[in-house]
Scaffold this active site. Structure first.
Site, short mmCIF file in Angstrom:
data_model
loop_
_atom_site.label_atom_id
_atom_site.label_comp_id
_atom_site.label_asym_id
_atom_site.label_seq_id
_atom_site.Cartn_x
_atom_site.Cartn_y
_atom_site.Cartn_z
N GLU A 101 24.42 2.93 -23.67
CA GLU A 101 25.52 2.52 -24.08
C GLU A 101 26.37 3.61 -24.84
OE1 GLU A 101 23.99 -1.84 -25.71
OE2 GLU A 101 24.49 -0.42 -27.12
N CYS A 145 31.65 8.16 -28.07
CA CYS A 145 30.06 8.35 -28.69
C CYS A 145 29.45 8.13 -27.59
CB CYS A 145 29.89 7.37 -30.02
SG CYS A 145 28.34 7.47 -30.40
N CYS A 199 14.75 7.15 -27.49
CA CYS A 199 14.40 8.44 -28.27
C CYS A 199 12.94 8.42 -28.59
CB CYS A 199 15.48 8.34 -29.55
SG CYS A 199 15.15 9.81 -30.35
N CYS A 250 16.03 3.66 -37.40
CA CYS A 250 16.96 3.46 -36.25
C CYS A 250 16.47 2.44 -35.06
CB CYS A 250 16.91 4.95 -35.57
SG CYS A 250 17.96 5.27 -34.27
N SER A 292 21.59 15.00 -38.93
CA SER A 292 21.14 13.70 -39.70
C SER A 292 20.00 14.13 -40.88
CB SER A 292 20.58 12.84 -38.56
OG SER A 292 21.43 12.47 -37.58
N1 SAH Z 1 19.47 11.55 -32.28
C1 SAH Z 1 20.80 12.01 -33.05
C2 SAH Z 1 22.06 11.27 -32.74
C3 SAH Z 1 21.85 9.68 -32.54
S1 SAH Z 1 21.69 8.93 -33.89
C4 SAH Z 1 20.49 12.14 -34.54
O1 SAH Z 1 19.65 11.56 -35.19
O2 SAH Z 1 21.44 12.71 -35.03
C5 SAH Z 1 23.18 9.09 -34.63
C6 SAH Z 1 23.31 8.95 -36.05
O3 SAH Z 1 23.09 7.41 -36.50
C7 SAH Z 1 22.25 9.76 -36.92
O4 SAH Z 1 23.05 10.35 -38.01
C8 SAH Z 1 21.52 8.70 -37.49
O5 SAH Z 1 20.97 8.93 -38.87
C9 SAH Z 1 22.46 7.33 -37.58
N2 SAH Z 1 21.89 5.93 -37.71
C10 SAH Z 1 20.66 5.52 -36.89
N3 SAH Z 1 20.42 4.33 -37.13
C11 SAH Z 1 21.11 3.94 -38.01
C12 SAH Z 1 21.41 2.79 -38.76
N4 SAH Z 1 20.61 1.48 -38.43
N5 SAH Z 1 22.48 2.68 -39.58
C13 SAH Z 1 23.20 3.71 -39.71
N6 SAH Z 1 22.91 4.88 -38.99
C14 SAH Z 1 22.09 5.00 -38.23
FE1 SF4 Z 2 16.32 9.38 -32.37
FE2 SF4 Z 2 16.30 9.45 -35.04
FE3 SF4 Z 2 18.65 10.07 -33.81
FE4 SF4 Z 2 17.62 7.56 -33.82
S1 SF4 Z 2 18.37 8.55 -35.46
S2 SF4 Z 2 18.44 8.39 -31.92
S3 SF4 Z 2 15.32 7.94 -33.57
S4 SF4 Z 2 16.87 11.23 -33.66
#
Ligand code: SAH
Ligand code: SF4
Length: 382
Positions: free
Chosen positions: A108, A121, A128, A135, A235
Site C-alpha cells: 500500500e 507515503c 516487515c 504495528c 521510530s
Molecule cells: N519501519 C519503519 C517505517 C514504517 S513504520 C519504521 O518503523 O520507522 C512508520 C511509522 O509508523 C513508525 O514511526 C511506527 O512507529 C509507526 N506505527 C506503526 N504502527 C503504528 C500504529 N499502530 N499506530 C501508530 N503508529 C504506528
Molecule cells: Fe517494521 Fe516496526 Fe516499522 Fe512496523 S514499526 S514497519 S514492524 S520496523
C-alpha cells in the site's frame, strides 16, 4: 502423464540473457544497455526518461523510438513495477492505493494532500521482519523486499493517478513510512533514492524525502556516506530501554545509547533536523515522566519529536491515549524545550495513516473500491 518440457526450450532459456528491468535501472545502466544493443548512448537516456520522467508503462508509448527499436526493446528489456488494484479516497482527500506486484503480493501507498504540499507515503518491503508489538505490518512477517523498480513505481503510479483525478497537484514530498523497514532493504532503498532524485527522472528533492527507520545502527552509519542523503525519521517510541525492549525487539540488538550515538554522528546538513517518531500507547509510554526522560535523552541532538497517537488494530494489545493525555504529553515535551508536533491521523476512515498499512488485503479484501467517502473515524479510545 504430463508432457515434459521440450529440451530445446530448456536449452534456449539457459542461454538467453536476462532482460533488463528498466524500472529498476539507473540512468548509467540504461545507457550501458543501449550501447550493448549497438545503439548510441543517448538512446539509453531517451528510454530511461520515458520510464522515469514520463512514467510510461509500455514500449509502445515511447513515441520517438522507431518500430524496430521498440521491437528489440521488447526482446531484451522489461518495464517492471506494480499495478493499481484499488484506490480508496478518504473524506479528507487522502488516497490509499493498494498495489499488486508481479507475483501477486499486495502493498500500500498513501497520497496525502496538505495545502499546496502533497506527501506520498511509500512501502519498501512486503511485510516487515522487525516485529514491533504495536504495528500491523509486523503481523505479516517479512514476505520479501521490494525491488527498486517497485519502490519508485509507487510514485509514478500516484503521479498518473493525480494527473487524472486532480491535475495540477504533484507529489512534492516523499516519506518511506509505509510497509517495511527501509534499511533492511538497503541496496534497493539507496538505488530508489538515486533514481527518484535524478534531475532527468522524477527530479524529487532529497530535502523533501524522509526515510523512517526503527534504528538499524550499522545501516544508519552507511546511509550517512551515500550521495543522496534523505531526511531521517527514527521510530524511537520509548523514553528508556526497558519500554523500548518490550515494544520494539530491535532495541535488544541496538539499544537507545547505540542508536543515539549513531544519530549524533550522522552528517546532518545545515538546517536539517532528525525527526523522532513517538507512538503514544496508553499506559505504556505516555506518562509525563516519560516526557522528562525523553528530553534528557535527546539533549544536544538537532531534532523534533512527532507524536503519533496509536492507531488501534485488533492484533495489538494497546489503546490510544485520551485526547487529554496526548495534549498533556505534548505540552510537557514543549515545556521541556523539545519542538513537538502531533501527527494528526489522515485518512483514518480508510486505515491510511502511515504505520497502519495493514495486512487486510492479505486476509480480508478491502471493503470499498473507489472514492469511499465515509464518516470521520470514531473518537480515540478514552
Ligand atoms: N519501519 C519503519 C517505517 C514504517 S513504520 C519504521 O518503523 O520507522 C512508520 C511509522 O509508523 C513508525 O514511526 C511506527 O512507529 C509507526 N506505527 C506503526 N504502527 C503504528 C500504529 N499502530 N499506530 C501508530 N503508529 C504506528
Ligand atoms: Fe517494521 Fe516496526 Fe516499522 Fe512496523 S514499526 S514497519 S514492524 S520496523
Amino acid at each position: 502423464m504430463r508432457d515434459r518440457p521440450a529440451p530445446l526450450a530448456v536449452l534456449a532459456t539457459s542461454v538467453v540473457e536476462p532482460k533488463l528491468d528498466l524500472r529498476s535501472a539507473t540512468l548509467d545502466e540504461a545507457c550501458g544497455f543501449a550501447v550493448a544493443q549497438g545503439w548510441p548512448r543517448f538512446r539509453g537516456e531517451q528510454i530511461w526518461r520515458w520510464v522515469h520522467d514520463h512514467g510510461v508503462r509500455s514500449f509502445d508509448e515511447m513515441t520517438n523510438l522507431g518500430r524496430d527499436t521498440r521491437a528489440r526493446l521488447a526482446q531484451t528489456a522489461v518495464i517492471g513495477g506494480l499495478t493499481i488494484a484499488e484506490v480508496q479516497t478518504s473524506h479528507d482527500g487522502t488516497r490509499k492505493l493498494r498495489l499488486v506486484t508481479h507475483d501477486g503480493q499486495s502493498i500500500e501507498s498513501v497520497v496525502i494532500p496538505d495545502g499546496d504540499k502533497t506527501t506520498q507515503c511509500i512501502s519498501s518491503q512486503v511485510g516487515c521482519a522487525v516485529d514491533c508489538q504495536f504495528c500491523a505490518t509486523a503481523k505479516l512477517g517479512l514476505r520479501r523486499n521490494l525491488d527498486a523498480g517497485e519502490i519508485v513505481d509507487q510514485v509514478y503510479l500516484a503521479r498518473r493517478l493525480l494527473a487524472d483525478v486532480e491535475p495540477g497537484r504533484r507529489i512534492s514530498n516523499l516519506v518511506y513510512m509505509g510497509m517495511g523497514e527501509p534499511l533492511h532493504n538497503y541496496d534497493n532503498l539507496v538505488r530508489s533514492l538515486g533514481i527518484l532524485t535524478h534531475d532527468k527522472g522524477a527530479g524529487l528533492s532529497q530535502r523533501r524525502i524522509t526515510v523512517s527507520t526503527s534504528g538499524l545502527v550499522p545501516k544508519l552509519e552507511r546511509l550517512g556516506g551515500e550521495d543522496v542523503r534523505p531526511n531521517l525519521a527514527v521510530s524511537l517510541n520509548a523514553p528508556n530501554d526497558a519500554i523500548r525492549d518490550a515494544i520494539m525487539p530491535i532495541n535488544r540488538k541496538w539499544n537507545i545509547a547505540k542508536l543515539l550515538g549513531a544519530l549524533r554522528a550522522y552528517p546532518l546538513e545545515q538546517r536539517r533536523r532528525i525527526t523522532f517518531e513517538y507512538v503514544l500507547l496508553a499506559g505504556v509510554n505516555d506518562a509525563l515522566d516519560h516526557a522528562a526522560q525523553l528530553s534528557r535523552l535527546l539533549r544536544g541532538i538537532k531534532c523534533k519529536v512527532n507524536l503519533i497517537p496509536f492507531n488501534p488494530h485488533p492484533e495489538a494489545p494497546y489503546a490510544r491515549p485520551s485526547h487529554a493525555a496526548v495534549a498533556a504529553f505534548q505540552e510537557e515535551c514543549r515545556r521541556l524545550g523539545m519542538p513537538t508536533y502531533l501527527r494528526i491521523p489522515r485518512g483514518d476512515d480508510i486505515d491510511a495513516a502511515c504505520g497502519q498499512l495493514a495486512n487486510r488485503s492479505a486476509g480480508s479484501p478491502l471493503v470499498a473500491l473507489t472514492s469511499r467517502r465515509g464518516p470521520p473515524a470514531p473518537p480515540p479510545v478514552e
